[in-house]
Scaffold this active site. Sequence first.
Site, PDB file in Angstrom:
ATOM      1  N   LYS A  23       0.608  -1.245  -0.028  1.00 55.62           N
ATOM      2  CA  LYS A  23      -0.324  -0.074  -0.238  1.00 55.62           C
ATOM      3  C   LYS A  23       0.973   1.496   0.144  1.00 55.62           C
ATOM      4  O   LYS A  23       0.641   2.270  -0.472  1.00 55.62           O
ATOM      5  CB  LYS A  23      -0.952  -0.082   1.560  1.00 55.62           C
ATOM      6  CG  LYS A  23      -2.223  -1.221   1.361  1.00 55.62           C
ATOM      7  CD  LYS A  23      -3.359  -1.116  -0.353  1.00 55.62           C
ATOM      8  CE  LYS A  23      -4.497  -1.336   0.570  1.00 55.62           C
ATOM      9  NZ  LYS A  23      -5.037  -1.268  -0.608  1.00 55.62           N
ATOM     10  N   SER A  47      -9.013  -1.294   6.284  1.00 53.45           N
ATOM     11  CA  SER A  47      -8.595  -1.829   7.216  1.00 53.45           C
ATOM     12  C   SER A  47      -7.510  -2.476   7.805  1.00 53.45           C
ATOM     13  O   SER A  47      -7.342  -2.979   9.016  1.00 53.45           O
ATOM     14  CB  SER A  47      -9.364  -3.406   6.591  1.00 53.45           C
ATOM     15  OG  SER A  47      -8.314  -3.821   5.839  1.00 53.45           O
ATOM     16  N   ASN A  49      -3.694  -1.506   6.295  1.00 55.49           N
ATOM     17  CA  ASN A  49      -2.407  -1.584   5.627  1.00 55.49           C
ATOM     18  C   ASN A  49      -2.354  -0.105   4.768  1.00 55.49           C
ATOM     19  O   ASN A  49      -1.667   0.395   5.017  1.00 55.49           O
ATOM     20  CB  ASN A  49      -2.258  -2.341   4.462  1.00 55.49           C
ATOM     21  CG  ASN A  49      -1.959  -3.295   5.328  1.00 55.49           C
ATOM     22  OD1 ASN A  49      -0.918  -3.719   6.414  1.00 55.49           O
ATOM     23  ND2 ASN A  49      -1.847  -5.316   4.614  1.00 55.49           N
ATOM     24  N   GLY A 148      -8.065  -7.939  -3.898  1.00 55.85           N
ATOM     25  CA  GLY A 148      -8.622  -6.979  -2.268  1.00 55.85           C
ATOM     26  C   GLY A 148     -10.231  -6.101  -3.091  1.00 55.85           C
ATOM     27  O   GLY A 148     -11.029  -6.276  -4.425  1.00 55.85           O
ATOM     28  N   GLY A 151      -7.085  -2.936  -6.465  1.00 55.47           N
ATOM     29  CA  GLY A 151      -5.664  -1.833  -6.993  1.00 55.47           C
ATOM     30  C   GLY A 151      -4.840  -2.677  -7.591  1.00 55.47           C
ATOM     31  O   GLY A 151      -3.885  -1.907  -8.120  1.00 55.47           O
ATOM     32  N   GLU A 173      -8.786 -15.784  -4.145  1.00 59.24           N
ATOM     33  CA  GLU A 173      -9.534 -14.134  -2.938  1.00 59.24           C
ATOM     34  C   GLU A 173      -9.819 -15.542  -1.985  1.00 59.24           C
ATOM     35  O   GLU A 173      -9.808 -16.728  -2.667  1.00 59.24           O
ATOM     36  CB  GLU A 173     -10.984 -13.846  -4.200  1.00 59.24           C
ATOM     37  CG  GLU A 173     -11.206 -13.187  -4.572  1.00 59.24           C
ATOM     38  CD  GLU A 173     -12.313 -12.067  -5.387  1.00 59.24           C
ATOM     39  OE1 GLU A 173     -12.626 -11.146  -5.005  1.00 59.24           O
ATOM     40  OE2 GLU A 173     -13.188 -12.776  -5.871  1.00 59.24           O
ATOM     41  N   GLY A 177     -15.181 -14.785   0.747  1.00 60.75           N
ATOM     42  CA  GLY A 177     -15.197 -13.298  -0.162  1.00 60.75           C
ATOM     43  C   GLY A 177     -14.741 -12.811  -1.288  1.00 60.75           C
ATOM     44  O   GLY A 177     -14.270 -12.126  -2.134  1.00 60.75           O
ATOM     45  N   ASP A 179     -15.840 -11.790  -4.342  1.00 60.16           N
ATOM     46  CA  ASP A 179     -16.713 -10.297  -4.748  1.00 60.16           C
ATOM     47  C   ASP A 179     -16.533 -10.031  -6.187  1.00 60.16           C
ATOM     48  O   ASP A 179     -17.112 -10.216  -7.367  1.00 60.16           O
ATOM     49  CB  ASP A 179     -17.029  -8.650  -3.296  1.00 60.16           C
ATOM     50  CG  ASP A 179     -15.445  -8.456  -3.727  1.00 60.16           C
ATOM     51  OD1 ASP A 179     -14.858  -9.134  -2.971  1.00 60.16           O
ATOM     52  OD2 ASP A 179     -15.090  -7.549  -4.711  1.00 60.16           O
ATOM     53  N   SER A 273       1.714  -9.580  -0.216  1.00 64.57           N
ATOM     54  CA  SER A 273       1.366  -8.817  -0.314  1.00 64.57           C
ATOM     55  C   SER A 273       1.439  -7.773   1.027  1.00 64.57           C
ATOM     56  O   SER A 273       1.671  -6.503   1.361  1.00 64.57           O
ATOM     57  CB  SER A 273      -0.137  -8.471  -0.405  1.00 64.57           C
ATOM     58  OG  SER A 273      -1.236  -9.237   0.217  1.00 64.57           O
TER      59      SER A 273
END
Length: 290
Positions: A23, A47, A49, A148, A151, A173, A177, A179, A273
């Site tokens: 990030k 959340s 990071n 996530g 990005g 993923e 979760g 999506d 990550s």
Amino acid sequence: MNSITDKKVFIKPEFKQWTGSFKYRGAYNFISQLDRTSRNGVIAGSSGNHGIAVSSIAEKFGVNATLCIPKDAPREKLIKINKFNPRVILFDRQKQDRTTLTEEIAGRDSLHIIPSSDHEKIIAGTGTIGIEMLEEHDGLDVILIPVGGGGLASGVALAAHHMNPRVQVIGVEPEIGCDTKISLKANRITSILTPNTIADGLRHTQPGQLTFPIMKKHLDDVMTVTEEEILSAINFSHTKLGLKIEASSAVVIAALLYKKLPENIRKIGVVLSGSNYDHSLLYSGSIEAI
């Protein structure tokens, strides 16, 4: 890893990045380009990071930072965020929408919103990961990456395919979760309920407006891993590999250990990550299946 998977695995250690995650790249790219005359302050929903990165870089540039953080964010991440003295607003992610809350406060206090993923400067910042990976290993068959908000996945995929259109980029993923996988299958952005996955950085309810079309075009596949597989992978990484990664990173290790990839894929670049993990997860999952 090579022996266990019967593949050649190259690790991109973003968990060793400044502030402990990828990030830092996007947040630095965003804040460094703010006009000095308009630096009234910045705000970000995170959340953990993204908040750590934004608060660290804001302090570096002398910018006031406000962070909207869910109450159930890992304690370790909150401790790191508070080191940089931002204004922290805690919210209940089950009852409040992070984006709506962030926009309300930004409008009231005239703050610049720094999205965690859905902004061209964030995507461009994370894209440097893909550039570096292919500059070092141009012969990769696949780049495996956590998904996530999109990005990271969209930035790396866009950059990687610009450099080498033949390399596959595959996202991972949590099964509970997924999506992005659901949205890609439906061919439109589709929302899910907030997933209670241990991969707290991947608890998104839908992909972004900017990131989704990029992922739709540039992700070759999105695969999923179970909570048990993530737990096993994070413990395996800490105890066997000496890689102090968080659960959101461990999804890609889980995909490798549980042989989610086709047999013909041999040379794999893996993006780990982040390292800001919840200590309570360690040793709570079995590694016997590996």
